[in-house]
Design an enzyme around this catalytic site. Structure first.
Site, PDB file in Angstrom:
ATOM      1  N   ASP A 127       0.882  -1.090   0.034  1.00  0.00           N
ATOM      2  CA  ASP A 127      -0.105   0.119   0.065  1.00  0.00           C
ATOM      3  C   ASP A 127       0.921   1.328  -0.048  1.00  0.00           C
ATOM      4  O   ASP A 127       0.722   2.054  -0.899  1.00  0.00           O
ATOM      5  CB  ASP A 127      -0.775   0.096   1.138  1.00  0.00           C
ATOM      6  CG  ASP A 127      -1.826  -1.223   1.252  1.00  0.00           C
ATOM      7  OD1 ASP A 127      -3.129  -0.905   1.124  1.00  0.00           O
ATOM      8  OD2 ASP A 127      -1.296  -2.353   1.557  1.00  0.00           O
ATOM      9  N   THR A 224      -7.048  -4.528   0.208  1.00  0.00           N
ATOM     10  CA  THR A 224      -6.072  -4.994   1.011  1.00  0.00           C
ATOM     11  C   THR A 224      -6.194  -6.463   1.545  1.00  0.00           C
ATOM     12  O   THR A 224      -5.219  -7.256   1.383  1.00  0.00           O
ATOM     13  CB  THR A 224      -5.667  -4.000   1.969  1.00  0.00           C
ATOM     14  OG1 THR A 224      -5.531  -2.786   1.402  1.00  0.00           O
ATOM     15  CG2 THR A 224      -4.263  -4.231   2.655  1.00  0.00           C
ATOM     16  N   LYS A 367     -14.728  -5.678  -8.864  1.00  0.00           N
ATOM     17  CA  LYS A 367     -16.282  -5.599  -9.053  1.00  0.00           C
ATOM     18  C   LYS A 367     -16.619  -4.667 -10.310  1.00  0.00           C
ATOM     19  O   LYS A 367     -17.482  -4.973 -10.996  1.00  0.00           O
ATOM     20  CB  LYS A 367     -16.985  -5.324  -7.902  1.00  0.00           C
ATOM     21  CG  LYS A 367     -16.952  -6.530  -6.775  1.00  0.00           C
ATOM     22  CD  LYS A 367     -17.705  -6.200  -5.492  1.00  0.00           C
ATOM     23  CE  LYS A 367     -17.072  -5.214  -4.300  1.00  0.00           C
ATOM     24  NZ  LYS A 367     -15.951  -5.596  -3.768  1.00  0.00           N
TER      25      LYS A 367
HETATM   26  N1  LIG Z   1     -16.965  -0.977   7.463  1.00  0.00           N
HETATM   27  C1  LIG Z   1     -16.682  -0.761   6.404  1.00  0.00           C
HETATM   28  N2  LIG Z   1     -17.901  -0.501   5.596  1.00  0.00           N
HETATM   29  C2  LIG Z   1     -17.804  -0.445   4.160  1.00  0.00           C
HETATM   30  N3  LIG Z   1     -16.455  -0.490   3.581  1.00  0.00           N
HETATM   31  C3  LIG Z   1     -15.347  -0.299   4.361  1.00  0.00           C
HETATM   32  C4  LIG Z   1     -15.550  -0.715   5.649  1.00  0.00           C
HETATM   33  N4  LIG Z   1     -14.197  -0.615   6.261  1.00  0.00           N
HETATM   34  C5  LIG Z   1     -13.129  -0.439   5.020  1.00  0.00           C
HETATM   35  N5  LIG Z   1     -14.076  -0.265   4.038  1.00  0.00           N
HETATM   36  C6  LIG Z   1     -13.616  -0.053   2.630  1.00  0.00           C
HETATM   37  O1  LIG Z   1     -14.051  -1.180   1.548  1.00  0.00           O
HETATM   38  C7  LIG Z   1     -12.890  -1.223   0.677  1.00  0.00           C
HETATM   39  C8  LIG Z   1     -13.021  -2.742   0.255  1.00  0.00           C
HETATM   40  O2  LIG Z   1     -14.208  -2.927  -0.148  1.00  0.00           O
HETATM   41  P1  LIG Z   1     -14.642  -4.087  -0.783  1.00  0.00           P
HETATM   42  O3  LIG Z   1     -15.625  -4.195  -1.814  1.00  0.00           O
HETATM   43  O4  LIG Z   1     -13.273  -4.770  -1.491  1.00  0.00           O
HETATM   44  O5  LIG Z   1     -14.930  -5.208   0.440  1.00  0.00           O
HETATM   45  S1  LIG Z   1     -14.449  -6.794   0.579  1.00  0.00           S
HETATM   46  O6  LIG Z   1     -12.958  -6.681   1.105  1.00  0.00           O
HETATM   47  O7  LIG Z   1     -14.539  -7.640  -0.467  1.00  0.00           O
HETATM   48  O8  LIG Z   1     -15.327  -7.039   1.792  1.00  0.00           O
HETATM   49  C9  LIG Z   1     -11.812  -0.860   1.686  1.00  0.00           C
HETATM   50  O9  LIG Z   1     -10.719  -0.417   0.667  1.00  0.00           O
HETATM   51  P2  LIG Z   1      -9.229  -0.909   1.169  1.00  0.00           P
HETATM   52  O10 LIG Z   1      -8.875  -0.512   2.513  1.00  0.00           O
HETATM   53  O11 LIG Z   1      -8.500  -0.123  -0.037  1.00  0.00           O
HETATM   54  O12 LIG Z   1      -9.122  -2.424   1.044  1.00  0.00           O
HETATM   55  C10 LIG Z   1     -12.277   0.121   2.486  1.00  0.00           C
HETATM   56  O13 LIG Z   1     -12.028   1.198   2.161  1.00  0.00           O
HETATM   57 MG   LIG Z   2      -7.282   0.378   3.402  1.00  0.00          MG
HETATM   58 MG   LIG Z   3      -6.478   0.709  -0.098  1.00  0.00          MG
END
Ligand SMILES: Nc1ncnc2c1ncn2[C@@H]1O[C@H](COP(=O)(O)OS(=O)(=O)O)[C@@H](OP(=O)(O)O)[C@H]1O
Ligand SMILES: [Mg+2]
Ligand SMILES: [Mg+2]
Ligand SMILES: [Mg+2]
Length: 456
Positions: A127, A224, A367
Site C-alpha cells: 500500500d 487489501t 467488481k
Molecule cells: N466498515 C466498512 N464498511 C464499508 N466499507 C469499508 C469498511 N471498512 C473499510 N471499507 C472499505 O472497503 C474497501 C474494500 O471494499 P471491498 O468491496 O473490496 O470489500 S471486501 O473486502 O470485498 O469485503 C476498503 O478499501 P481498502 O482499504 O483499500 O482495501 C475500505 O476502504
Molecule cells: Mg485500506
Molecule cells: Mg486501499
C-alpha cells in the site's frame, strides 16, 4: 486507410509524434514487434511516449472502430487528457508489477509486511510502496507543481519508532520498482531514493479534494484483505477536475484478460491453494482498465509481465457492459466481507428483483471492472449506517463503468458526488452499479420497497 500506417519505410508525420506545428516526417526504420499491434522505432531521440503515439496511430489505422480518433490525430489536435491518461496507465502498470512481487513474498512471509491501522483495517508494504511510486511518477512526468493527490495512506504508522523494519522494506520495494522505470519508458531516478525521500513522496499525497481544481485520487491497494489472502485486489487511480471524474484507471493484477480464467482463479483458491498456478504470462493474468470521461469508450490492456517492455497503448481493446437485462440471467457482485456490505439486505433485494444466480463476491474494485467488461451485470454495496464511503474506493470504477455503457448511482438514483472532499457525503443508503438502465431501475425500486423493513 492512411498510407503511413504500416511497416518499414513508413512515413510518420512529426506532428503526430510531437504535437502541433511540425510538417516534416520521421521514417520508420525498425519494426520492433510486427503483427496486429506493431511497435515501431523511429530514428531520433523520441521518448517512449512518442513511440507510443506511433503504435497507437497504427492501431487506429488498422481498426475501423477507431477511425474517428484517427481523424482527430491527423487533425493534429492533441486529445484532452491524453498525456495524463498515458502517464496514469503507465503508473498503474508499474504499481501492479510491484504488488505482484509483494503478494508473492507475502504468501510465504507475512511477518513485517502487514500492519493494522487505527480502524483495524490492514495495510501492507505494498500500500505504502504503490503510493510512493505513483506519486513519484505523476510528479516526474507531469511536473511536481501540477500535482495534487488524494490518497488512502499516510506515514503515521510508517514513521513510528518500532516500524523501522517496515519502513526499510517500503524503501527497498519502491527502489526495486523504480529501477525498472525504463522498461515502462520512464527515466529511473538518478540515484536510489532514501528513507526521507520516500516518506516525503508518500506524504505529499495530502490533498483533501473538494469542488474546484484538479486532483488525482489514488487507492494504492484496494481490497487489501484480498491482497493479503492471495486473492483479488486493484490499484485505482482517477483524475478529478472541478468535482467531476475525468479519467479512471483500474489495475487488476489477478483478473485475467479472459473471463474463463476468473472461475479458474476461484477454484484455484478454494481447492488447490497450496499448488503453484500456471505461469502468469501463459494464462494472461492481469489487466488494466481505463476510460476518459465523455469518450463513450472504455479500454482494457494486459498487464505487462516481467522483463517485457511496456509500449502504450499495449494492445488495448475496447470493453463494454453486458447486454443482459433479464434479472434471471444477470450476475450481481458484492463485497466479500459482511462487515463492508449487508449480504442479507442484498439477498432480499436480489430475490425481489428476480436475480437468481449466486452472488459473485469479489474483493476490491475488481467488481467495477467485472461490470465494465461485461462479466457481471450488477454491483451493490450497502455499508452499515454511519460508514462514509471514500472517494478513492469508487472514482476510477465509476467512470470506467459509465464509459463502458453502464450506470452508477447511489440507492436513491443520484450520481455519486466526488466534489465534497474525501468522502461521498450525502450518499443515499448505498451504491448500485448496473450494466443498463432496465436492471438499474428495478434495483432502485426494490431498495425503496425493502428499505423500511431492513435493519440498516
Ligand atoms: N466498515 C466498512 N464498511 C464499508 N466499507 C469499508 C469498511 N471498512 C473499510 N471499507 C472499505 O472497503 C474497501 C474494500 O471494499 P471491498 O468491496 O473490496 O470489500 S471486501 O473486502 O470485498 O469485503 C476498503 O478499501 P481498502 O482499504 O483499500 O482495501 C475500505 O476502504
Ligand atoms: Mg485500506
Ligand atoms: Mg486501499
Ligand atoms: Mg479501497
Amino acid at each position: 486507410m492512411s498510407s503511413y500506417c504500416s511497416s518499414l519505410g513508413t512515413k510518420i508525420p512529426r506532428m503526430l509524434l510531437q504535437g502541433k506545428g511540425y510538417d516534416d516526417f520521421f521514417t520508420v526504420t525498425h519494426v520492433v514487434k510486427p503483427g496486429s499491434c506493431p511497435i515501431y522505432k523511429v530514428p531520433c531521440n523520441l521518448s517512449r511516449q512518442h513511440i507510443g503515439f506511433v503504435s497507437k496511430f497504427d492501431q487506429i489505422c488498422s481498426s475501423p472502430v477507431m477511425e474517428e480518433e484517427h481523424k482527430k490525430l491527423c487533425g493534429a489536435e492533441e486529445e484532452e487528457y491524453s498525456k495524463e491518461l498515458e502517464v496514469s496507465v503507465t503508473a498503474v502498470q508499474m504499481a501492479c508489477t510491484l504488488c505482484q512481487r509483494v503478494q508473492d513474498t507475502l504468501i510465504s512471509n507475512t511477518h513485517h509486511q502487514v500492519q493494522s491501522k487505527d480502524d483495524n483495517s490492514p495495510v501492507t508494504v505494498a500500500d505504502w510502496s504503490v503510493q510512493a511510486v505513483v506519486s513519484w511518477i505523476l510528479a516526474e512526468c507531469l511536473g511536481t507543481e501540477n500535482i495534487s493527490i488524494v490518497a488512502e495512506e499516510d506515514v503515521q504508522n510508517l514513521s513510528k519508532a518500532n516500524s523501522s523494519e517496515l519502513l526499510k522494506a517500503v524503501v527497498e520495494t519502491v527502489n526495486q520498482c523504480l529501477v525498472e522505470a525504463p522498461r515502462f519508458g520512464i527515466q529511473k531516478p538518478k540515484s536510489a531514493l532514501g528513507t526521507s525521500d520516500v516518506l516525503k513522496i508518500i506524504s505529499r499525497c495530502n490533498s483533501t479534494g473538494g469542488p474546484s481544481g484538479r486532483f488525482w485520487v489514488l487507492d494504492p491497494v484496494d481490497g487489501t484483505l484480498g491482497f493479503i489472502r492471495g486473492d483479488q485486489y486493484a490499484v485505482a487511480l482517477a483524475l478529478i477536475e472541478d468535482g467531476e471524474v475525468k479519467l479512471g484507471v483500474l489495475g487488476c493484477p489477478n483478473y485475467p484478460m479472459r473471463k474463463e480464467w476468473l472461475s479458474y482463479h476461484h477454484r484455484y483458491h478454494r481447492i488447490i491453494s497450496k499448488l503453484t498456478p500456471p505461469n502468469s504470462e501463459t494464462w494472461n493474468k492481469g489487466c488494466v482498465l481505463y476510460a476518459k470521461k465523455g469518450s463513450g469508450k472504455a479500454w482494457m490492456q494486459p498487464l505487462v509481465h516481467a522483463n517485457k517492455m511496456f509500449v502504450w497503448p499495449n494492445c488495448a481493446k475496447q470493453v463494454s457492459v453486458s447486454s443482459i437485462d433479464n434479472p434471471a440471467l444477470a450476475t450481481f457482485c458484492e463485497p466479500v466481507e459482511k462487515a463492508n456490505s449487508s449480504h442479507s439486505f442484498t439477498a432480499g433485494l436480489a430475490h425481489s428483483v428476480g436475480l437468481r444466480k449466486q452472488p459473485l463476491r469479489v474483493y476490491s474494485m475488481v467488481k467495477y471492472a467485472a461490470i465494465a467488461r461485461g462479466d457481471a451485470e450488477v454491483f451493490m454495496k450497502f455499508a452499515r449506517s454511519g460508514y462514509k464511503e471514500k472517494i478513492w474506493d469508487h472514482a476510477a470504477g465509476v467512470v470506467i463503468i459509465q464509459e463502458a455503457g453502464g450506470m452508477v448511482t447511489d440507492a436513491g438514483g443520484h450520481p455519486l458526488d466526488f466534489s465534497k472532499g474525501l468522502y461521498l457525503e450525502d450518499l443515499d443508503r448505498g451504491i448500485v452499479a448496473c450494466s443498463g438502465t432496465t436492471l438499474h431501475a428495478k434495483i432502485i425500486d426494490a431498495v425503496d420497497a425493502s428499505w423500511g423493513s431492513s435493519s440498516l
